[in-house]
Each structure stands twice: as structure tokens, then as C-alpha cells.
Design an enzyme around this catalytic site. Structure first.
Site, mmCIF file in Angstrom:
data_model
loop_
_atom_site.group_PDB
_atom_site.id
_atom_site.type_symbol
_atom_site.label_atom_id
_atom_site.label_comp_id
_atom_site.label_asym_id
_atom_site.label_seq_id
_atom_site.Cartn_x
_atom_site.Cartn_y
_atom_site.Cartn_z
ATOM 1 C CD GLN A 43 -2.956 -1.125 0.241
ATOM 2 O OE1 GLN A 43 -3.031 -0.210 -0.578
ATOM 3 N NE2 GLN A 43 -3.806 -2.141 0.227
ATOM 4 C CB ALA A 44 0.219 4.822 -0.562
ATOM 5 C CD GLU A 45 3.158 6.526 3.314
ATOM 6 O OE1 GLU A 45 3.986 5.984 4.078
ATOM 7 O OE2 GLU A 45 3.466 7.404 2.488
ATOM 8 C CB THR A 46 2.860 -0.165 6.324
ATOM 9 O OG1 THR A 46 2.414 -0.923 5.190
ATOM 10 C CG2 THR A 46 2.625 -0.976 7.585
#
Length: 269
Positions: A43-46
Site C-alpha cells: 500500500q502507499a503507506e504502512t
């Protein structure tokens, strides 16, 4: 350990920007392990949390699939949502200590309100390669943490189809290569004020669906341009997009939006 996928700045599931939020740690795991999990999540961020002595305060770090980053709005919103909706926090507000200083989130009816530092952009010249990489001619260019490209109208924002490999090498005055916002006034009949998109191939994210940190830059610019503190934005990612309301208060920006959990999973490593 559990983790959740949360759609942030989303009016419903599969909208906004997804972030993975990992159950809080008592001490940080190895940075390489966190980076590997972020790459696995893709995902774009964790978002990774660490508990403190205060149950309403956490240390917070963010990883894209490619690197750790200094600021991420949608994953902060996702982390706050997961703590309240999935982990049973009863705190009226939450504080997060990060690389960008303390960040605060509170519940506001069916919205979450985040308190972030404002990043007031400055007019700048055209960086080498920007026009060619975007395939369009900017009306204005400004620089904050990211480059801001102002286009004439919403149709021009929709039409942008950048050369992402070339865009990844474009560097703004802040020194972060490959991070570019394009924006324009919304159509008069629209229910928002500004439409925008955010390309970040410099950190491994070709295009982000809904970006809190970008609106810390856009909010003071458009508040000044429109002559009012509160501005409504729609980030028009082709298949998802998100809606963010901002309010400028001095050197801070309040960002308001919704979030919804779409996945709960359990880590076996």
C-alpha cells in the site's frame, strides 16, 4: 499481531487512500523488518505505532513500499481510526510523536480532525524537466515540501498523464525529487473548491489517491487565494479519490475526513 487496512479520507469502502496499520509495539522492531512488511503490504503507506506511558499518545512511523517517510496524513488518520474503531481507545483525542513533530487527531461527529503543521509554499522557477515530464504547461509553480503546479481548470488536472520515470528525477527547492501536486479550481457547479492530484514516483508511489501532507501545502495557498480559512478539496485519483476539508489556523492546518476499515488480518511473522 493484528493489522488493519483502513481507507482514509473516504466516504465509503474502496474510496480514499488505503493504509495498513499494525497493532502497537512496546519497542520498535528492526527497521528492515518494518520496510519488508510495508513492501509486502504494497500500500502507499504502512503505519507503525509504539506505545508510551500515556494511553492517548503513541510514537508513529510511516513506510512506503520503498522507504520510510517524514510525514503521512492519510496513514495518521488510519492509525487514529484503528485505535478508536478497532482497538477500543476511549481517548477523546490522540497524539502522535513523529519525525515531523507532534501530530494530533480528534473525533468530530462522523469526521476525524487532524492538526498538522502548515507548509506555506513559495513561488519558484520551473525546475528542469518538469514541463516535459508532466506533458502540460503550468500557470504557476510553487515549492513547499513538494512542488505545486497550478493548472487552469479541473479538466487540465484530469488530463495530466505524466512520464513517471522522468518525473521521479524532477527536484523542487525543498530537495525532494519526484513529488509533484497538480491542482486547479473546481468547476463552479462542483461541491468542492479545488481539485488536485499527487504524483510521488520519487518515493515509489506513482500516484497517491488522497494525501494529507499535500494538503498541508495546498491549504494555506488556496486559503489565501480564495480569501477564507476553510477550503474543500477533492483529490481526483482516477479510480478512488478522496475528499479533504482544510482549515488554516495560524501555522497549523486542520484536515478533516472520514475513514473506514476494509480488512483485518493477522501477522504470522
Amino acid at each position: 499481531m493484528r493489522q488493519w487496512t483502513v481507507d482514509a479520507f473516504a466516504a465509503g469502502p474502496f474510496l480514499g487512500n488505503p493504509a495498513c496499520v499494525v497493532e502497537p509495539f512496546d519497542r520498535w522492531p528492526d527497521g528492515g523488518w518494518m520496510q519488508a512488511l510495508a513492501r509486502e503490504n504494497n500500500q502507499a503507506e504502512t503505519a507503525f505505532l509504539r506505545r508510551t506511558a500515556d494511553p492517548a499518545r503513541f510514537d508513529l512511523r510511516w513506510f512506503t513500499p520503498g522507504q520510510e517517510v517524514d510525514l503521512c496524513g492519510h496513514a495518521t488518520l488510519g492509525a487514529a481510526h484503528a485505535l478508536w474503531a478497532e482497538m477500543g481507545s476511549d481517548a477523546p483525542g490522540l497524539a502522535f510523536d513523529t519525525r515531523s513533530g507532534p501530530l494530533f487527531v480528534r473525533r468530530m461527529g462522523d469526521l476525524y480532525e487532524m492538526d498538522f503543521p502548515a507548509d506555506v509554499p513559495r513561488p519558484c522557477g520551473v525546475p528542469p524537466g518538469l514541463t516535459e515530464a508532466l506533458g502540460t504547461t503550468p500557470m504557476e509553480i510553487l515549492a513547499g515540501r513538494y512542488l505545486v503546479v497550478v493548472l487552469p481548470d479541473a479538466a487540465a488536472v484530469d488530463a495530466v498523464s505524466p512520464d513517471l520515470k522522468a518525473l521521479a528525477t524532477v527536484r523542487g527547492e525543498a530537495g525532494e525529487a519526484g513529488h509533484v501536486i497538480v491542482c486547479a479550481p473546481a468547476e463552479p457547479a462542483d461541491d468542492v473548491d479545488v481539485v488536485d492530484r499527487f504524483f510521488a514516483p520519487g518515493c515509489g508511489v506513482d500516484e497517491d489517491p488522497a494525501t494529507g501532507s499535500a494538503h498541508c501545502i495546498l491549504a494555506p495557498f488556496w486559503a489565501g487565494r480564495l480569501g477564507r480559512a476553510t477550503v474543500r478539496f477533492r483529490q481526483v485519483f482516477p479510480t478512488r479519490g478522496g475528499e479533504i476539508e482544510t482549515e488554516v489556523r495560524g501555522d497549523r492546518v486542520l484536515l478533516r475526513g472520514r475513514a473506514i476499515t476494509t480488512v483485518e488480518s493477522r501477522l504470522r511473522v
